[in-house]
Design a protein around this motif. Structure first.
Motif, PDB file in Angstrom:
ATOM      1  N   LEU A  20      -8.851  23.163  13.570  1.00 57.99           N
ATOM      2  CA  LEU A  20      -9.229  24.572  13.484  1.00 57.99           C
ATOM      3  C   LEU A  20     -10.749  24.716  13.426  1.00 57.99           C
ATOM      4  CD1 LEU A  20      -8.499  27.582  13.077  1.00 57.99           C
ATOM      5  CD2 LEU A  20      -8.333  27.115  10.611  1.00 57.99           C
ATOM      6  N   ALA A  21     -11.381  23.888  12.590  1.00 54.48           N
ATOM      7  CA  ALA A  21     -12.841  23.966  12.459  1.00 54.48           C
ATOM      8  C   ALA A  21     -13.541  23.598  13.760  1.00 54.48           C
ATOM      9  CB  ALA A  21     -13.302  23.043  11.329  1.00 54.48           C
ATOM     10  N   GLY A  22     -12.857  22.824  14.615  1.00 55.98           N
ATOM     11  CA  GLY A  22     -13.448  22.427  15.887  1.00 55.98           C
ATOM     12  C   GLY A  22     -13.410  23.496  16.955  1.00 55.98           C
ATOM     13  N   LEU A  23     -12.687  24.591  16.716  1.00 53.26           N
ATOM     14  CA  LEU A  23     -12.642  25.690  17.683  1.00 53.26           C
ATOM     15  C   LEU A  23     -13.888  26.560  17.522  1.00 53.26           C
ATOM     16  CD1 LEU A  23      -8.914  26.840  17.372  1.00 53.26           C
ATOM     17  CD2 LEU A  23      -9.915  25.376  19.147  1.00 53.26           C
ATOM     18  N   GLU A  24     -14.585  26.799  18.606  1.00 51.03           N
ATOM     19  CA  GLU A  24     -15.766  27.656  18.560  1.00 51.03           C
ATOM     20  C   GLU A  24     -15.324  29.114  18.433  1.00 51.03           C
ATOM     21  OE1 GLU A  24     -19.634  28.867  21.310  1.00 51.03           O
ATOM     22  OE2 GLU A  24     -18.304  27.211  21.892  1.00 51.03           O
ATOM     23  N   MET A  25     -15.892  29.811  17.484  1.00 45.08           N
ATOM     24  CA  MET A  25     -15.543  31.212  17.260  1.00 45.08           C
ATOM     25  C   MET A  25     -16.449  32.097  18.123  1.00 45.08           C
ATOM     26  SD  MET A  25     -13.010  31.343  15.090  1.00 45.08           S
ATOM     27  CE  MET A  25     -12.252  29.764  15.506  1.00 45.08           C
ATOM     28  N   PRO A  26     -15.920  32.662  19.216  1.00 42.77           N
ATOM     29  CA  PRO A  26     -16.775  33.423  20.144  1.00 42.77           C
ATOM     30  C   PRO A  26     -17.392  34.669  19.525  1.00 42.77           C
ATOM     31  CG  PRO A  26     -14.660  32.854  21.144  1.00 42.77           C
ATOM     32  CD  PRO A  26     -14.539  32.562  19.692  1.00 42.77           C
ATOM     33  N   ASP A  27     -16.688  35.291  18.582  1.00 42.06           N
ATOM     34  CA  ASP A  27     -17.185  36.530  17.971  1.00 42.06           C
ATOM     35  C   ASP A  27     -16.883  36.475  16.476  1.00 42.06           C
ATOM     36  OD1 ASP A  27     -17.859  39.036  17.113  1.00 42.06           O
ATOM     37  OD2 ASP A  27     -16.709  40.122  18.626  1.00 42.06           O
ATOM     38  N   PRO A  28     -17.780  35.883  15.684  1.00 43.42           N
ATOM     39  CA  PRO A  28     -17.500  35.723  14.244  1.00 43.42           C
ATOM     40  C   PRO A  28     -17.367  37.033  13.488  1.00 43.42           C
ATOM     41  CG  PRO A  28     -19.778  35.141  14.755  1.00 43.42           C
ATOM     42  CD  PRO A  28     -19.077  35.322  16.062  1.00 43.42           C
ATOM     43  N   TYR A  29     -17.792  38.147  14.100  1.00 39.51           N
ATOM     44  CA  TYR A  29     -17.604  39.437  13.447  1.00 39.51           C
ATOM     45  C   TYR A  29     -16.131  39.846  13.461  1.00 39.51           C
ATOM     46  CZ  TYR A  29     -22.645  40.132  13.429  1.00 39.51           C
ATOM     47  OH  TYR A  29     -23.997  40.002  13.199  1.00 39.51           O
ATOM     48  N   ARG A  30     -15.375  39.286  14.404  1.00 37.45           N
ATOM     49  CA  ARG A  30     -13.968  39.659  14.521  1.00 37.45           C
ATOM     50  C   ARG A  30     -13.014  38.530  14.141  1.00 37.45           C
ATOM     51  NH1 ARG A  30     -12.814  42.456  20.146  1.00 37.45           N
ATOM     52  NH2 ARG A  30     -14.419  41.042  20.972  1.00 37.45           N
ATOM     53  N   ILE A  31     -13.431  37.282  14.300  1.00 37.00           N
ATOM     54  CA  ILE A  31     -12.583  36.171  13.881  1.00 37.00           C
ATOM     55  C   ILE A  31     -13.462  35.014  13.442  1.00 37.00           C
ATOM     56  CG2 ILE A  31     -12.365  35.356  16.271  1.00 37.00           C
ATOM     57  CD1 ILE A  31      -9.600  34.246  15.492  1.00 37.00           C
ATOM     58  N   SER A  32     -13.120  34.428  12.310  1.00 38.61           N
ATOM     59  CA  SER A  32     -13.849  33.267  11.814  1.00 38.61           C
ATOM     60  C   SER A  32     -12.907  32.434  10.960  1.00 38.61           C
ATOM     61  CB  SER A  32     -15.082  33.688  11.010  1.00 38.61           C
ATOM     62  OG  SER A  32     -14.695  34.422   9.858  1.00 38.61           O
ATOM     63  N   VAL A  33     -13.389  31.267  10.549  1.00 39.04           N
ATOM     64  CA  VAL A  33     -12.579  30.339   9.763  1.00 39.04           C
ATOM     65  C   VAL A  33     -12.982  30.454   8.299  1.00 39.04           C
ATOM     66  CG1 VAL A  33     -11.961  27.925   9.399  1.00 39.04           C
ATOM     67  CG2 VAL A  33     -12.348  28.774  11.715  1.00 39.04           C
ATOM     68  N   VAL A  34     -12.008  30.569   7.434  1.00 41.29           N
ATOM     69  CA  VAL A  34     -12.269  30.647   5.993  1.00 41.29           C
ATOM     70  C   VAL A  34     -12.972  29.367   5.547  1.00 41.29           C
ATOM     71  CG1 VAL A  34     -11.204  30.769   3.709  1.00 41.29           C
ATOM     72  CG2 VAL A  34     -10.280  32.119   5.588  1.00 41.29           C
ATOM     73  N   ARG A  35     -13.970  29.511   4.729  1.00 44.84           N
ATOM     74  CA  ARG A  35     -14.711  28.351   4.248  1.00 44.84           C
ATOM     75  C   ARG A  35     -13.829  27.489   3.353  1.00 44.84           C
ATOM     76  NH1 ARG A  35     -20.528  28.271   1.015  1.00 44.84           N
ATOM     77  NH2 ARG A  35     -20.805  26.001   1.096  1.00 44.84           N
ATOM     78  N   GLN A  36     -13.994  26.178   3.500  1.00 43.48           N
ATOM     79  CA  GLN A  36     -13.223  25.231   2.696  1.00 43.48           C
ATOM     80  C   GLN A  36     -14.164  24.392   1.837  1.00 43.48           C
ATOM     81  OE1 GLN A  36     -12.098  21.290   4.138  1.00 43.48           O
ATOM     82  NE2 GLN A  36      -9.965  21.962   4.091  1.00 43.48           N
ATOM     83  N   PHE A  37     -13.712  24.056   0.637  1.00 43.73           N
ATOM     84  CA  PHE A  37     -14.454  23.182  -0.263  1.00 43.73           C
ATOM     85  C   PHE A  37     -13.507  22.059  -0.691  1.00 43.73           C
ATOM     86  CE2 PHE A  37     -15.755  27.540  -0.694  1.00 43.73           C
ATOM     87  CZ  PHE A  37     -17.143  27.524  -0.728  1.00 43.73           C
ATOM     88  N   THR A  38     -13.815  20.826  -0.381  1.00 41.86           N
ATOM     89  CA  THR A  38     -12.967  19.739  -0.867  1.00 41.86           C
ATOM     90  C   THR A  38     -13.443  19.310  -2.251  1.00 41.86           C
ATOM     91  OG1 THR A  38     -14.301  17.923   0.030  1.00 41.86           O
ATOM     92  CG2 THR A  38     -12.644  18.915   1.497  1.00 41.86           C
ATOM     93  N   PHE A  39     -12.544  18.755  -3.019  1.00 41.64           N
ATOM     94  CA  PHE A  39     -12.888  18.268  -4.353  1.00 41.64           C
ATOM     95  C   PHE A  39     -13.998  17.229  -4.254  1.00 41.64           C
ATOM     96  CE2 PHE A  39     -12.506  15.324  -7.885  1.00 41.64           C
ATOM     97  CZ  PHE A  39     -12.353  16.163  -8.979  1.00 41.64           C
ATOM     98  N   THR A  40     -13.910  16.356  -3.246  1.00 40.88           N
ATOM     99  CA  THR A  40     -14.896  15.284  -3.098  1.00 40.88           C
ATOM    100  C   THR A  40     -16.272  15.847  -2.775  1.00 40.88           C
ATOM    101  OG1 THR A  40     -13.164  13.781  -2.347  1.00 40.88           O
ATOM    102  CG2 THR A  40     -15.439  13.160  -1.853  1.00 40.88           C
ATOM    103  N   GLU A  41     -16.321  16.867  -1.908  1.00 42.60           N
ATOM    104  CA  GLU A  41     -17.604  17.488  -1.577  1.00 42.60           C
ATOM    105  C   GLU A  41     -18.206  18.181  -2.794  1.00 42.60           C
ATOM    106  OE1 GLU A  41     -16.724  18.491   3.139  1.00 42.60           O
ATOM    107  OE2 GLU A  41     -16.224  19.951   1.572  1.00 42.60           O
ATOM    108  N   LEU A  42     -17.373  18.840  -3.573  1.00 48.92           N
ATOM    109  CA  LEU A  42     -17.876  19.469  -4.798  1.00 48.92           C
ATOM    110  C   LEU A  42     -18.455  18.422  -5.743  1.00 48.92           C
ATOM    111  CD1 LEU A  42     -15.016  22.037  -5.520  1.00 48.92           C
ATOM    112  CD2 LEU A  42     -17.345  22.596  -4.833  1.00 48.92           C
ATOM    113  N   ALA A  43     -17.718  17.311  -5.923  1.00 52.43           N
ATOM    114  CA  ALA A  43     -18.180  16.260  -6.826  1.00 52.43           C
ATOM    115  C   ALA A  43     -19.509  15.676  -6.358  1.00 52.43           C
ATOM    116  CB  ALA A  43     -17.117  15.168  -6.928  1.00 52.43           C
ATOM    117  N   ALA A  44     -19.670  15.526  -5.033  1.00 53.44           N
ATOM    118  CA  ALA A  44     -20.923  14.992  -4.503  1.00 53.44           C
ATOM    119  C   ALA A  44     -22.096  15.912  -4.814  1.00 53.44           C
ATOM    120  CB  ALA A  44     -20.802  14.773  -2.997  1.00 53.44           C
ATOM    121  N   ASP A  45     -21.822  17.213  -4.921  1.00 52.71           N
ATOM    122  CA  ASP A  45     -22.852  18.193  -5.283  1.00 52.71           C
ATOM    123  C   ASP A  45     -22.963  18.374  -6.793  1.00 52.71           C
ATOM    124  OD1 ASP A  45     -23.424  18.666  -2.622  1.00 52.71           O
ATOM    125  OD2 ASP A  45     -22.075  20.387  -2.467  1.00 52.71           O
ATOM    126  N   ARG A  46     -22.301  17.497  -7.544  1.00 55.51           N
ATOM    127  CA  ARG A  46     -22.274  17.578  -9.021  1.00 55.51           C
ATOM    128  C   ARG A  46     -21.677  18.897  -9.495  1.00 55.51           C
ATOM    129  NH1 ARG A  46     -23.427  13.198  -7.470  1.00 55.51           N
ATOM    130  NH2 ARG A  46     -24.965  11.759  -8.382  1.00 55.51           N
TER     131      ARG A  46
END
Length: 694
Positions: free
Chosen positions: A154-180
């Motif tokens: 899903l994240a690999g699909l280019e969103m042609p018009d982000p004002y009308r369709i976009s991908v909900v942001r995701q946060f993984t536990f591991t990414e959060l931990a890396a950011d303390r």
């Protein structure tokens, strides 16, 4: 069901649903987090030629209503078909998802769809599709693929018009931990930015259509539920001739019967009242639709309707006995839900567990604070206290942790509304797990009501005669003119474990007050670790005015690098806390006084920093003097000695900001237990945000 616009449009996939997490946000490397969205769940089905169908959660065709979203993603698919899961939302001018605006747009659409203007696009209320899953790409079904892989595609699909369709942001536990950072840090951000909550998703999970497995767990910051409109009441006074309120139903989760679950009378716009009334008048019938006749006092002036319309309400509590929604507000109709889907909420059950050992020392030097509280001990004592509440007799033996206590006069009412001593003990037992950390190491001053609220009450600093020998205490110099012992010292109790709370409650010590400092293991006084502002509403004001002052104080404290937390006093006012480091016991008072005087100078008509009673009319008094080392403040989760068993209750900032009526920030013992079930301790991270006092 959805209407197929092209024979090549992929089939609709019944959505997988998220399961409530019971107030425990999932954590660990196997989890990722997304914002919980506040709109219409929709399946976007796209044919190779770009033809798009939008289908609601229950199979209603949304395509014409949200025509602006059709065909938008086709350029990114290169002639491939696709099925996406997501949410249709509307944003307000503050950049927040606004379900109310989406509802207003839907009302206008329904009004105009049969008129000559049926092609109106509602450009003034643009919609956006927020995608969070990819279920099919090309001819390949992705349902069995792990969520992590589906999300990557899903994240690999280019969103042609982000004002009308976009991908909900995701946060993984591991990414959060890396950011303390932790999931709780993310949740704090979600609350501060006005989102509805988080959904934790297991990275390895498949997509199971139409099911509610443990793979997706939603953690809501507000409680909402779907309801069936079963009747309405005419408005009175200002609302005469309009809709006053709705009578609500839901299907019993066990029997399936349609049951009455309460009413709602707030949260409607004038336009919505008119639209609803027109719809309800067409559905009117002579008899109520419930399996059992509702209480007569709840149905005065009721007009009954066929149970065909589904709506959504915000609520604070679902009562155990009567099965009623309390403190409701209307959110809007849910045309994407069918009446047969709507289940009445379940009142949460608290289950007894095994006891756990607790420390058995009297002196502060030998305390083991890490054993002060465990969920097992709290729930076990809750079960024994609850049983004792119903027992008949003057003295009842109970087990609290590994202590054996004898309780007395459990059926004695301590509150004018009939709340008994047994119920007080029951509350303190059940709340122990979140209360005890706020008492740990802090000398406790009791306010006791041996004859109940309305009878004689007295402050008690010294440990009373007959206290158990296992109760830890600390002797400190008296700061008043009388010590109570005649030697210039006071021997304070330290409530470090469940049994100590039960012992205090059995003495009718309804209120627990503590200073802004702790004692160390040797019984010596430590420097202050809390800054507190006590907001006291004067005559002509209420906690609503305190909330406005609290918002201003919050902004000033944040500018100074502090992290403020809010709670009710349990009486009329509100308190703000911030965790601090300082070596000077006098510094917190000086700093708090400076801020209080600043706000009073900026708005002298609404705020005062002067203690004199004659200065408080129509003003909120910011009591900065609570930071004096000799002063105490009511502890979080402590009961108060008022007409009802109200509690000093931690709040979210969203609750503070949206408070418009004093009743919104009044919480009783039962309501607080439910809040803790839903949200845990809202002050849990208070001391993680500790910084030097400016």
């Amino acid at each position: 069901m959805a209407v197929r616009a092209s024979s090549d449009v992929p089939d609709w996939i019944t959505p997988m649903l998220a399961k409530p997490d019971g107030g425990r946000l999932r954590a660990g490397a196997e989890w990722a987090y997304e914002y919980k969205l506040d709109g219409y769940r929709a399946c976007m089905q796209i044919a190779p030629d770009g033809t798009t169908v939008l289908t609601s959660r229950n199979g209603i065709d949304f395509t014409h209503e949200f025509a602006d979203l059709t065909g938008v993603l086709a350029p990114a698919l290169d002639g491939r078909a696709a099925v996406l899961d997501g949410e249709i939302v509307v944003y307000n001018d503050a950049g927040q998802i606004d379900f109310g605006l989406l509802q207003e747009r839907r009302g206008r659409y329904q009004t105009h769809r049969s008129s000559p203007r049926r092609d109106e696009h509602f450009d003034d209320v643009p919609v956006r599709f927020l995608a969070f899953d990819l279920l099919q790409l090309g001819t390949t079904s992705l349902l069995r693929q792990p969520y992590e892989e589906r999300r990557g595609l899903l994240a690999g699909l280019e969103m042609p018009d982000p004002y009308r369709i976009s991908v909900v942001r995701q946060f993984t536990f591991t990414e959060l931990a890396a950011d303390r950072r932790t999931p709780q840090d993310l949740l704090d951000h979600v609350a501060a930015t006005g989102h509805e909550g988080l959904v934790a998703k297991r990275l390895s999970a498949p997509y199971v259509p139409g099911k509610r497995p443990d793979y997706w767990c939603k953690h809501a910051l507000i409680q909402t539920t779907e309801v069936i409109i079963c009747g309405w009441r005419p408005g009175q006074n200002r609302l005469s001739g309009s809709l006053g309120g709705l009578l609500l139903g839901g299907h019993d989760p066990d029997s399936g019967d349609l049951v009455y679950i309460g009413d709602v009378g707030t949260g409607f716009s004038e336009a919505e009242r008119a639209r609803l009334l027109a719809q309800l008048e067409e559905l009117e019938q002579r008899r109520h639709p419930f399996a059992t006749t509702p209480p007569r006092e709840d149905t005065v002036r009721a007009h009954w309707v066929m149970p065909e319309l589904v709506g959504e309400v915000v609520y604070r509590q679902f009562t155990r006995g009567a099965g009623r929604l309390r403190h409701t507000a209307w959110r809007g109709l849910r045309d994407d839900r069918a009446p047969g889907e709507v289940r009445a909420p379940r009142a949460r059950e608290r289950v007894a567990a095994e006891t756990a050992p607790a420390p058995t020392r009297r002196t502060a030097a030998a305390r083991k604070r890490s054993s002060a509280s465990t969920p097992a001990a709290a729930t076990a004592a809750a079960a024994t206290a609850a049983a004792a509440t119903a027992a008949i007799g003057k003295k009842i033996p109970v087990q609290a942790g590994n202590r054996r206590l004898t309780l007395s006069n459990l059926d004695k009412p301590l509150y004018p509304d009939g709340f008994t001593k047994g119920e007080v003990i029951n509350y303190y037992s059940r709340i122990a797990d979140v209360l005890l950390p706020h008492l740990a190491g802090r000398p406790v001053t009791f306010i006791r009501f041996p004859d109940g609220v309305g009878g004689q009450q007295f402050f008690e600093k010294n440990v009373p005669n007959g206290a158990p020998d296992w109760l830890p205490t600390v002797r400190l110099p008296s700061t008043g003119s009388r010590s109570g012992r005649g030697d210039g010292e006071i021997e304070y109790a330290l409530l470090e474990e469940l049994a100590a709370l039960v012992w205090a409650a059995n003495m009718a010590a309804l209120e627990l007050h503590v200073p802004q400092w702790r004692v160390n293991a040797d019984g010596g006084r430590l420097p202050p670790d809390l800054l507190v502002f006590d907001l006291d509403p004067g005559p002509g004001t209420s906690i609503v005015h305190c909330a406005r002052v609290a918002e201003r104080l919050r902004d000033v404290l944040c500018d100074d690098g502090l992290t403020p937390y809010a709670k009710t006093s349990g009486s009329k006012g509100m308190q703000l806390y911030a965790a601090i480091d300082t070596d000077d016991p006098a510094a917190p008072s000086a700093y708090a006084k400076k801020l209080a005087q600043r706000l009073a100078q900026e708005t002298p008509d609404s705020v005062t920093a002067v203690m004199a009673k004659n200065q408080r009319t129509n003003r909120v008094f910011i009591d900065w003097s609570q930071n004096n080392p000799a002063k105490t403040t009511v502890a979080p989760y402590s009961l108060r000695g008022r007409d009802h068993p109200t509690v000093s209750t931690p709040l979210t900032w969203n609750e503070v900001e949206t408070c418009r009526h004093a009743s919104q920030l009044v919480f009783t013992a039962d309501e607080v237990l439910d809040r803790v079930d839903d949200h845990g301790d809202l002050l849990l991270n208070l001391f993680e945000k500790r910084v030097p006092l400016p």
